[in-house]
Structure formats: C-alpha cells, structure tokens
Scaffold this active site. Structure first.
Site, short mmCIF file in Angstrom:
data_model
loop_
_atom_site.label_atom_id
_atom_site.label_comp_id
_atom_site.label_asym_id
_atom_site.label_seq_id
_atom_site.Cartn_x
_atom_site.Cartn_y
_atom_site.Cartn_z
N ILE A 251 0.84 -1.20 0.00
CA ILE A 251 0.00 0.00 0.00
C ILE A 251 0.88 1.26 0.00
O ILE A 251 0.54 2.27 -0.59
CB ILE A 251 -0.94 0.02 1.24
CG1 ILE A 251 -1.78 -1.27 1.31
CG2 ILE A 251 -1.82 1.26 1.26
CD1 ILE A 251 -2.78 -1.48 0.20
N LEU B 251 1.80 3.07 2.63
CA LEU B 251 1.39 4.06 3.63
C LEU B 251 0.54 5.20 3.06
O LEU B 251 0.73 6.36 3.41
CB LEU B 251 2.62 4.64 4.36
CG LEU B 251 3.35 3.67 5.28
CD1 LEU B 251 4.64 4.30 5.79
CD2 LEU B 251 2.48 3.27 6.47
N CYS C 265 9.63 0.92 8.96
CA CYS C 265 9.75 1.82 7.81
C CYS C 265 11.22 2.00 7.44
O CYS C 265 12.09 1.99 8.32
CB CYS C 265 9.19 3.20 8.14
SG CYS C 265 7.53 3.15 8.78
C1 LIG Z 1 -3.23 -3.77 3.64
C2 LIG Z 1 -2.39 -3.68 4.88
C3 LIG Z 1 -1.95 -2.43 5.31
C4 LIG Z 1 -1.15 -2.32 6.45
N1 LIG Z 1 -0.74 -1.09 6.88
C5 LIG Z 1 -0.01 -0.98 8.02
C6 LIG Z 1 0.37 0.30 8.51
O1 LIG Z 1 0.04 1.35 7.94
N2 LIG Z 1 1.13 0.36 9.66
C7 LIG Z 1 1.50 -0.79 10.33
O2 LIG Z 1 2.17 -0.69 11.38
N3 LIG Z 1 1.12 -2.01 9.89
C8 LIG Z 1 0.38 -2.13 8.76
N4 LIG Z 1 0.00 -3.37 8.32
C9 LIG Z 1 0.40 -4.57 9.07
C10 LIG Z 1 -0.73 -5.07 9.96
O3 LIG Z 1 -1.12 -4.09 10.91
C11 LIG Z 1 -0.30 -6.37 10.69
O4 LIG Z 1 0.83 -6.09 11.50
C12 LIG Z 1 0.06 -7.49 9.74
O5 LIG Z 1 -0.80 -7.47 8.61
C13 LIG Z 1 0.00 -8.87 10.38
O6 LIG Z 1 -1.28 -9.14 10.90
P1 LIG Z 1 -2.43 -9.94 10.08
O7 LIG Z 1 -1.78 -11.16 9.54
O8 LIG Z 1 -3.49 -10.20 11.09
O9 LIG Z 1 -2.89 -9.02 8.99
C14 LIG Z 1 -0.79 -3.50 7.17
C15 LIG Z 1 -1.25 -4.74 6.73
C16 LIG Z 1 -2.04 -4.84 5.60
C17 LIG Z 1 -2.50 -6.21 5.16
#
Ligand SMILES: Cc1cc2nc3c(=O)[nH]c(=O)nc-3n(C[C@H](O)[C@H](O)[C@H](O)COP(=O)(O)O)c2cc1C
Length: 309
Positions: free
Chosen positions: A77, A79, A136
């Site tokens: 994405i 950010l 990041c």
């Molecule tokens: C589409 C998407 C966008 C994400 N954007 C962020 C973000 O902006 N900041 C962040 O710290 N983690 C971001 N993450 C990571 C998630 O918060 C999470 O740490 C990661 O997806 C693992 O958890 P999950 O398997 O339950 O999705 C994003 C994940 C996804 C899938």
C-alpha cells in the site's frame, strides 16, 4: 462471577492504557474505524489502531498493491494516508465521542519525523496512545528498516518518548535477524508496550508478463500464512521483556487469539481477517469470552503466558 477481560497495556504510564478487553484492530486493515462503524458495534472492541499516519499526506505505491497467496496476502500500500494534520482535524473529533480508545499508528523516514508526529498528537482529544511502526525504511540509514537493528529502533523510541506523554506501543518488524534484541532495546528506551509482528517481506511474479506482480515489486506478507512465525516471535519476546505484549499476525479465530495470549500476549490485533470478514474482531472477542466461561477462567490475565510455565 462476571468474566473480566480487561487489560492494562501501559502500567508505567499515567493515565495508562486500560482496555475493557484484549481485542484490537491492526493498523492499515481497519481504516480509521469510521468505515466499519455501520457494520457492527465497534465500541465493543478493546481498541482501534488506525491507518499508518505520516507528517504529510501520501498517495502510496504504484498499483497493483495487493496479491493473494496461499493462506496469505501480499500488500504494498505504501502508507497511503491523509497525513497527521487532516487526522487531527477530521478524525480525532469523531474518536473523542467514542467509548473505544483509538491508537494512532505513526510512520516516518527520519527519526525527527516520528518525534514531530508524536509532538503533534500530544494532548489531542480522542487519541489514547501512539503505536510506532519501526518497520519503515530509514532514509539516512541507507534504507534499512529502523526496526532491523537495536540502535535505530531505540533511537526512534527515545525520540517519541521525549515528544509525548501518551502511552507508546512500539510495533516490531519481523524482518530482522534477532527480534528479541530489538524488543529489549525498545523496552530499555522507554516503550510502554510492544506490538508484533508487522508483515514479512515477500513478492510474487506474474509469469505471463514475466514481471513482478506488485507495482512496488516488494510487498508485506500477512494473514494465516504468517501465524506460526508471529506466534513464535511473541513467545520469544515475552520471555525476554517485562512489558505487555500485543500479538498480531494471522489471527482469524478466537483460538488463534488464545494461542497468542497463552504464548505471553496481553492483547491481540486482528488484521487481514477483517478483509474477508469485517466482523472478525468481534467474533474473536466473543470466542475468547466463551472459551473463558467454558474453562472456568474469570480473569483474562490468568491466561497470559500459561503455555510458558
Ligand atoms: C493492507 C495492509 C496495510 C497495512 N498497513 C499498516 C500500517 O500502515 N502500519 C502498520 O504498522 N502495519 C500495517 N499493516 C500490518 C498489519 O497491521 C499487521 O501487522 C500485519 O498485517 C499482520 O497481521 P495480520 O496477519 O493479522 O494481517 C498492514 C497490513 C495490511 C494487510
């Protein structure tokens, strides 16, 4: 006796971060919370973590930005977000009227970006804590993630800590050779709690075009595919630091969440699961409560880390 699911995630901070239950949404997978409020009663959740927020608005990475994998999702994405000033002006007044605490996830390219973000969020009504995304790229550090080495991870934490009195959750990246060292460094630098894990670096190739599938080439892997990795990292980190841990990575059901809690997490975040089932965080919460009743457990805290003993 009523089931007590409450958890204090910032015991060293005043006024702390008391959640009525341990279920949070993961940053970037639940927008600003507002997008989901018509789908279910989001006020029942423990906390909402908003999209990653930067100093300036960002348009994000080139398309395509999402690719499905076996049991997972790759995203780049980049950010995309409205920027901190718009967040303060447009989103925080809505959050201020909510019962559920909102945590703002922040991201930067320089240590000073994080400090400035924390400074701007200080004292804003409707914001209960900051989650610091150290996954990041550090522009001055040659592009390696801040969270890939203990020194830069600690520097970001110290800078945020200096700039705010809000509770600070530091969110670790799994893209490092020793996540325990990073956790110890951010704990030492003043984090109130540690969330883990962010996405794992990955990619996919479109074989007909003979090109990387994602516009950004590299993406972050999330979803059930990463759960065993995340669970193991939570287990390891919980054994090394005294701080509350927030487990995240592939949590789709209540039993997934309970595994993380038994590994040592005081709270959990539901991420990718919300894309296929927007009500997943609430389903997970109801399932945890049901499990506790079934097992005769009155306090959630009695379950934290039981698999470690
Ligand atoms: C589409 C998407 C966008 C994400 N954007 C962020 C973000 O902006 N900041 C962040 O710290 N983690 C971001 N993450 C990571 C998630 O918060 C999470 O740490 C990661 O997806 C693992 O958890 P999950 O398997 O339950 O999705 C994003 C994940 C996804 C899938």
């Amino acid at each position: 006796m009523p089931t007590n699911l409450s958890v204090q995630l910032a015991p060293k901070n005043k006024p702390g971060l008391l959640l009525v239950n341990p279920v949070m949404t993961a940053s970037g997978t639940f927008g600003y919370g507002t997008e989901y409020s018509h789908l279910f009663d989001i006020q029942k959740l423990g906390a909402i973590v908003c999209k990653g927020t930067t100093l300036e608005p960002r348009e994000g990475s080139p398309h395509p930005r999402l690719a499905e994998t076996a049991c997972g999702l790759l995203n780049s994405i980049g950010l995309q977000n409205i920027g901190v000033n718009a967040l303060i002006k447009e989103k925080s007044p809505i959050w201020a009227s909510w019962r559920v605490p909102v945590i703002v996830n922040i991201a930067g390219e320089k240590i000073n970006d994080y400090a400035q973000l924390a400074d701007k969020l200080e004292g804003v009504a409707g914001i209960s804590a900051i989650e610091v995304n150290i996954g990041c790229p550090n522009i001055k550090g040659g592009g390696a993630e801040f969270g890939a080495n203990p020194k830069s991870a600690a520097e970001v934490t110290t800078a945020v800590k200096k700039a705010t009195s809000l509770p600070i959750l530091v969110k670790l990246t799994p893209n490092t050779s020793n996540i325990v060292e990073i956790a110890m460094a951010v704990a030492e630098a003043g984090a109130d709690a540690i969330s883990l894990i962010n996405t794992l670096k990955g990619m996919a190739i479109d074989i007909t075009r003979r090109r990387p599938l994602l516009g950004n080439i590299t993406g972050g892997l999330s979803g059930p595919a990463i759960k065993p990795v995340a669970l193991h990292m939570v287990y390891e980190v919980a054994g090394a630091v005294e701080l509350p841990i927030i487990g995240c990575g592939g949590i789709t059901t209540a039993s997934d969440a309970i595994e993380f809690i038994m590994a040592g997490a005081s709270a959990i975040q539901v991420g990718t699961a919300s894309f296929t089932n927007p009500g997943a965080p609430l389903d997970v919460l109801e399932g945890i409560e049901q499990f506790m009743k079934q097992e005769g457990i009155n306090n959630l805290t009695d379950l934290v880390g039981v698999a470690r003993r």
